[in-house]
Design an enzyme around this catalytic site. Structure first.
Site, PDB file in Angstrom:
ATOM      1  CG  ASP A   9      14.334 -27.236 -36.555  1.00 63.52           C
ATOM      2  OD1 ASP A   9      14.491 -27.593 -37.735  1.00 63.52           O
ATOM      3  OD2 ASP A   9      13.843 -26.128 -36.258  1.00 63.52           O
ATOM      4  CB  SER A  10      17.911 -25.191 -38.469  1.00 62.03           C
ATOM      5  OG  SER A  10      16.608 -24.691 -38.692  1.00 62.03           O
ATOM      6  CB  CYS A  72      15.232 -30.077 -39.395  1.00 61.49           C
ATOM      7  SG  CYS A  72      15.915 -28.945 -40.606  1.00 61.49           S
ATOM      8  CD  GLU A 151      14.835 -19.942 -35.541  1.00 61.46           C
ATOM      9  OE1 GLU A 151      15.255 -19.537 -34.445  1.00 61.46           O
ATOM     10  OE2 GLU A 151      14.481 -21.130 -35.735  1.00 61.46           O
ATOM     11  CB  CYS A 185       9.729 -25.673 -43.517  1.00 59.75           C
ATOM     12  SG  CYS A 185      10.840 -24.808 -42.390  1.00 59.75           S
ATOM     13  CG  HIS A 187      11.311 -22.795 -38.726  1.00 63.11           C
ATOM     14  ND1 HIS A 187      12.187 -23.842 -38.834  1.00 63.11           N
ATOM     15  CD2 HIS A 187      11.906 -21.874 -37.918  1.00 63.11           C
ATOM     16  CE1 HIS A 187      13.283 -23.566 -38.120  1.00 63.11           C
ATOM     17  NE2 HIS A 187      13.133 -22.386 -37.567  1.00 63.11           N
TER      18      HIS A 187
HETATM   19  N1  DGL Z   1      12.830 -26.195 -39.776  1.00 60.80           N
HETATM   20  C1  DGL Z   1      13.640 -26.641 -40.821  1.00 60.80           C
HETATM   21  C2  DGL Z   1      12.925 -27.428 -41.877  1.00 60.80           C
HETATM   22  O1  DGL Z   1      11.970 -28.097 -41.541  1.00 60.80           O
HETATM   23  C3  DGL Z   1      14.793 -25.791 -41.296  1.00 60.80           C
HETATM   24  C4  DGL Z   1      14.585 -24.375 -41.612  1.00 60.80           C
HETATM   25  C5  DGL Z   1      15.894 -23.684 -41.913  1.00 60.80           C
HETATM   26  O2  DGL Z   1      16.752 -23.646 -41.037  1.00 60.80           O
HETATM   27  O3  DGL Z   1      16.059 -23.163 -43.039  1.00 60.80           O
HETATM   28  O4  DGL Z   1      13.303 -27.443 -43.015  1.00 60.80           O
END
Ligand code: DGL
Length: 271
Positions: A9-10, A72, A151, A185, A187
């Site tokens: 993931d990011s 992600c 984050e 997302c 996150h």
């Molecule tokens: N967690 C990621 C997603 O599901 C990326 C979030 C990001 O880095 O902008 O899209």
């Protein structure tokens, strides 16, 4: 040693998928990469996200994974196909599992999707939902303020609630009866409490992690690759940014100590 499942993931978002894999598939060993030095991916151009994802996969192949999980949505939306060409092992993304979970849940047929600018712009959820169920009504909303809050580990502050309230205003006031909201997302499950409070009890939040873990199991089973060992697996975690912040969030979310290795990207990677 058994081959691991590589999850990327990011940043910390893919931990929502890793946690579900640990719950549903406790014998599987995980190697996890969070690209915290380059997060967020959401506002970045597609070409850059593809390159970053390829670089992470290049890094992870040294651990000889039996599967790559792009945990992600932003990367799944643009890099799933290129990564399938890059490696010989199965590659699983998070968008189809999320779409399937929402369709299994909605009664009104009106489904909301929230995600990064990249995911929403790609229309990947809309396409997946329409392909699975052509009559579904989809309403999408980008929420660019959410990932930086997650984050930082900022899940329940007044600032977070305000960001969630203002980002979801349009969905809350939507004239059709929306009964299902896809957290598009990885996150966003960290903010589920705030999102749920803002959307109210009639809107079910869909977290694709559960369905993704089920898909991982069925793909591994199909390839005869499910772990058989009785020993508890030792997972490994890598992050490219501040290790202390990643470690604190990961340990809090997973409820266990983790073994974390910081990865220093070359300047050419960052630029
Ligand atoms: N967690 C990621 C997603 O599901 C990326 C979030 C990001 O880095 O902008 O899209």
């Amino acid at each position: 040693m058994q081959q691991p499942i590589a999850i990327l993931d990011s940043g910390v978002g893919g931990l929502t998928v890793a946690k579900e894999v640990m719950r549903q598939l406790p014998k599987e060993r995980i190697v996890y990469f969070g690209d915290t030095a380059r997060t967020p991916y959401g506002p970045r151009p597609a070409g850059e996200i593809i390159r970053f994802t390829e670089e992470i996969v290049d890094y992870l192949v040294q651990y000889e994974p039996k599967m790559i999980v792009i945990a992600c949505n932003t990367a799944t939306a643009v890099a799933l196909e290129p990564i399938k060409k890059q490696v010989r092992v199965p590659v699983v993304g998070v968008i189809y599992p999320g779409a399937r979970a929402a369709l299994g849940r909605t009664r009104t047929g009106v489904v909301g999707v929230i995600g990064t600018e990249g995911t929403i712009k790609s229309r990947a959820y809309e396409m997946a939902l329409m392909q699975l169920s052509p009559n579904v009504h989809v309403i999408s909303q980008a929420c660019p303020t959410f990932v930086p809050l997650v984050e930082q580990g900022n899940f329940r502050s007044e600032e977070t609630y305000e960001a969630v309230r203002s980002s979801l205003l349009h969905l809350r006031e939507y004239p059709l009866e929306l009964d299902c909201l896809i957290l598009g997302c990885t996150h966003y499950p960290f903010l589920a409490e705030a999102i749920s409070e803002v959307m109210g009890p009639k809107v079910a939040l869909i977290n694709s992690a559960e369905e993704t873990a089920r898909e991982i199991r069925s793909v591994l089973k199909m390839h005869g690759k499910l772990a058989v060992t009785e020993r508890m697996p030792v997972h490994r975690f890598f992050c490219s940014g501040q290790p202390a912040v990643f470690k604190a969030i990961a340990q809090q979310w997973l409820g266990e100590q983790i073994e974390l290795t910081p990865v220093v990207w070359q300047i050419s990677h960052i630029g």
